[in-house]
Write a protein that holds these residues in place. Structure first.
Motif, PDB file in Angstrom:
ATOM      1  N   LEU A   1      43.031  68.520  69.830  1.00  0.00           N
ATOM      2  CA  LEU A   1      43.540  69.587  68.970  1.00  0.00           C
ATOM      3  C   LEU A   1      43.563  69.140  67.512  1.00  0.00           C
ATOM      4  O   LEU A   1      43.232  69.914  66.612  1.00  0.00           O
ATOM      5  N   ALA A   2      43.927  67.868  67.277  1.00  0.00           N
ATOM      6  CA  ALA A   2      43.939  67.355  65.905  1.00  0.00           C
ATOM      7  C   ALA A   2      42.532  67.356  65.311  1.00  0.00           C
ATOM      8  O   ALA A   2      42.324  67.752  64.157  1.00  0.00           O
ATOM      9  N   ASP A   3      41.541  66.908  66.125  1.00  0.00           N
ATOM     10  CA  ASP A   3      40.157  66.918  65.652  1.00  0.00           C
ATOM     11  C   ASP A   3      39.694  68.351  65.385  1.00  0.00           C
ATOM     12  O   ASP A   3      39.005  68.631  64.386  1.00  0.00           O
ATOM     13  N   ALA A   4      40.004  69.234  66.296  1.00  0.00           N
ATOM     14  CA  ALA A   4      39.616  70.635  66.122  1.00  0.00           C
ATOM     15  C   ALA A   4      40.268  71.228  64.886  1.00  0.00           C
ATOM     16  O   ALA A   4      39.664  72.051  64.180  1.00  0.00           O
ATOM     17  N   GLN A   5      41.484  70.810  64.588  1.00  0.00           N
ATOM     18  CA  GLN A   5      42.174  71.288  63.396  1.00  0.00           C
ATOM     19  C   GLN A   5      41.447  70.811  62.137  1.00  0.00           C
ATOM     20  O   GLN A   5      41.286  71.574  61.181  1.00  0.00           O
ATOM     21  N   ASP A   6      40.977  69.524  62.172  1.00  0.00           N
ATOM     22  CA  ASP A   6      40.222  69.013  61.019  1.00  0.00           C
ATOM     23  C   ASP A   6      38.928  69.802  60.837  1.00  0.00           C
ATOM     24  O   ASP A   6      38.550  70.151  59.704  1.00  0.00           O
ATOM     25  N   ALA A   7      38.248  70.069  61.984  1.00  0.00           N
ATOM     26  CA  ALA A   7      37.008  70.841  61.905  1.00  0.00           C
ATOM     27  C   ALA A   7      37.280  72.240  61.364  1.00  0.00           C
ATOM     28  O   ALA A   7      36.491  72.792  60.589  1.00  0.00           O
ATOM     29  N   TRP A   8      38.374  72.786  61.775  1.00  0.00           N
ATOM     30  CA  TRP A   8      38.747  74.130  61.280  1.00  0.00           C
ATOM     31  C   TRP A   8      39.011  74.110  59.788  1.00  0.00           C
ATOM     32  O   TRP A   8      38.604  75.001  59.054  1.00  0.00           O
TER      33      TRP A   8
END
Length: 657
Positions: free
Chosen positions: A321-328
């Motif tokens: 989720l943290a990685d996906a948040q960065d990608a977002w």
């Protein structure tokens, strides 16, 4: 028997029941179905003997004083505070069982013996009281063949036909026994009325005696001593034997109590039903809450994994989720940049389309600030560049030929299309990043919930307690007793219906019989009251509740209680005599024929009016077989208004006994 059959049939017809039902109800409550005339209840006093020892400054020492009473009017004449009222109270004590008002303790302490000879409902009686310190220590009531045989006798003499009717050894015992004896001998029923619609109050012989010893002028009651509970109206039964009056009162009392008890029973049932409904709602609410608690503690489908696995999954999902948040975040930045470039391309296309200067500067820079001093290029310079063809940076005139505007416009159009496509791609990437973040967020929340709800040693006691609480509440609801509608008591309902019908019929009969009699009583009362000195009196009106309306000349209607003390006393005496006269004339008078009146002249009465009152009382007593005992401190009034043989007089300043 015809009258009995007629009454019970009328009640049955009105109530819509069988005659046997009426008989059963009346028998169950001890009510009479026969309206029979009352037996004669005459009351006469013959001799009073008072013996004892007086203390104090006035005539101290032993005394033994006999007093005899005329068959008509007897006037007790003595100075004030010399024993006149005490004689009336002693007569009352013997006949009523208790004095009407408490005599002075000092005066009572003088008494050793009080003897009264009287005739009660045709039966000669001797009342003998022995007292110490103002209290009865021994008392006996004797009966014999005639009053003369009882004179001077203080104990039974069977050989002479003198026997005992009652014995008492205390003041309270004498009062209780006299009340029972006199009710029986006078053929009177206890006065019973409903109390707060839940119970009954019973008044005995002392209440009836208010028709004998008239209240003082200051009292508000027309008849008797008690104004509440309809007792003044009940005392009319002593004066006039109105058909059905006694039965009506008893029937109404029983009916009122039965109705009140039925209402109370229904109210209790309704309160219990409301309480039970509230209890069920509480149990159901507690059960729903307990089931929610248990559901939170129980694992869901597939939630039996170990705590370690669940924790590992939660950590991995958190990282993803943290990685996906960065990608977002990056997708948001790219999208915003692409949108800005698209907006600038659109503006540039608009500028080159409309401005030759813009086309000349198309391949040049489009700075936002001066390249040397970094000062912002404001809107005014850009407007100047557009309209005056001066450079927004250096303010020099832009010169040149605009030889190929179509080519420049086409190139600007191409830039716009390229930036628009880039913005769309960035938006799609942003939406995919948002979808990825949302999915991972839900998965992480689910993993965390699984981790919280996973079976562990720490949760087991709470889960067992929750399961036990649910089972307990389910068990309580399974055996919950639903409130029941109060069962219809057909017997009670029928009794109330019968009593209501009887009360309505008896009320009608009593009212019909009273109308003609009360018309005569009203005329007689007004005539006597005027004779006794009640001023400006036009007429009066008495009803079956013993409420007296006064109609003065030239003024609005007033009530008996509104009158002065003197007027009330004169009206009260007038009503009593009128009732006696009309009752005897119509053959329905059942008054004992004895009146005790204390000092009427003291109640704001002029000498002339008092003279008329005394003479009229003497005349009425002689004509109506009425015995009156009256007191006065006016020696001249007594001698002027009354025959000598009716006066019992003490010397001025001396005691009457």
């Amino acid at each position: 028997m015809q009258e009995e059959a007629l009454l019970e049939t009328r009640i049955a017809d009105k109530a819509g029941v069988k005659v046997d039902d009426v008989r059963d109800v009346f028998a169950a409550y001890g009510l009479p179905l026969v309206i029979s005339p009352a037996r004669p209840r005459s009351l006469r006093v013959h001799r009073l003997r008072v013996a004892g020892e007086r203390t104090g400054d006035v005539e101290p020492g032993p005394f033994d004083k006999p007093l005899s009473f005329s068959s008509g009017l007897t006037a007790l004449v003595a100075s004030n505070f010399r024993g006149k009222t005490s004689v009336l109270e002693l007569l009352t004590w013997c006949l009523r069982g208790t004095p009407r008002s408490e005599m002075q303790r000092r005066v009572r302490s003088w008494l050793h013996h009080v003897d009264l000879d009287a005739t009660v409902a045709g039966e000669p009686m001797a009342f003998r009281l022995d007292l110490t310190d103002g209290e009865i220590t021994a008392a006996v009531v004797l009966t014999g063949p005639d009053p003369a045989a009882l004179a001077g006798v203080r104990g039974p003499a069977p050989d002479r036909g003198i026997t005992v009717l009652l014995r008492a050894s205390s003041t309270d015992s004498y009062a209780e026994q006299i009340a029972g004896l006199m009710l029986g001998r006078m053929d009177l029923q206890p006065l019973v009325n409903s109390f707060k619609e839940t119970s009954t109050q019973t008044h005995g012989w002392p209440a009836y005696f208010g028709a004998v010893y008239l209240p003082a002028g200051g009292d508000k009651a027309l008849l008797g001593e008690v104004t509440s509970n309809g007792l003044p109206g009940r005392l009319l039964q002593v004066f006039l034997d109105l058909p059905a009056a006694a039965a009506l009162t008893r029937v109404k009392t029983v009916h009122d109590v039965r109705v009140a008890e039925d209402k109370a029973r229904r109210a209790v049932a309704a309160a219990e039903a409301a309480e039970r409904a509230s209890e069920r709602e509480r149990l159901e609410a507690e059960l729903a809450q307990a089931r929610d608690v248990l559901a939170r503690l129980l694992p869901g489908d597939g939630e039996d994994a170990s705590l370690t696995d669940l924790a590992h999954d939660a950590v991995q999902l958190a990282r993803a989720l943290a990685d996906a948040q960065d990608a977002w975040d990056e997708a948001v930045r790219v999208f915003r940049q692409a949108r800005t470039e698209r907006q600038q391309a659109a503006k540039l296309l608009n500028d080159v389309t409309e401005s030759a200067t813009a086309r000349l500067l198309f391949h040049g820079l489009n700075p936002t600030s001066c390249p040397r001093c970094d000062q912002q290029i404001d809107d005014a310079r850009r407007q100047q560049e557009r309209h005056a063809h001066t450079c927004a940076v250096c303010a020099r005139e832009v010169a040149g030929d605009d030889e190929d505007p179509q080519e420049i416009t086409a190139e600007a159009q191409q830039r716009l299309e390229t930036s628009t496509a880039a913005e769309a791609a960035a938006k799609q990437a942003l939406e995919q990043a948002e979808t990825t973040v949302d999915g991972l967020t839900r998965r992480l929340e689910g993993a965390q919930e699984q981790l919280r709800r996973a079976q562990s040693a720490a949760d087991l006691p709470a889960r067992l307690a929750a399961q036990e609480n649910v089972l307990r509440l389910e068990g309580a609801l399974s055996v919950f007793r639903e409130p029941e509608e109060p069962a219809l008591d057909e017997t009670e309902a029928k009794a109330i219906k019968v009593l209501a019908a009887a009360a309505a019929l008896l009320e009608k009969d009593s009212k019909t019989a009273a109308e003609a009699l009360f018309e005569e009583v009203n005329e007689e009362t007004a005539e006597l009251a005027t004779l006794f000195g009640v001023p400006s009196l036009k007429s009066v009106s008495i009803d079956r509740s013993a409420r007296l309306k006064i109609f003065p000349l030239g003024s609005k209607q007033e009530w008996f209680s509104d009158q002065t003390a003197g007027a009330r006393l004169r009206l009260r005496i007038a009503v009593a005599i009128a009732l006696l006269r009309v009752g005897r004339a119509n053959g329905v008078s059942t008054h004992p024929g004895l009146l005790l009146i204390d000092s009427p002249k003291s109640e704001e009465m002029q000498s002339a009016d008092a003279h008329k009152l005394f003479k009229e009382l003497a005349t009425v007593a002689a004509e109506s077989d009425l015995q009156v005992v009256i007191t006065t401190a006016d020696f001249d009034l007594a001698r002027a208004a009354l025959p000598a043989d009716s006066i019992r007089q003490a010397e001025p300043g001396a005691s009457l006994w």
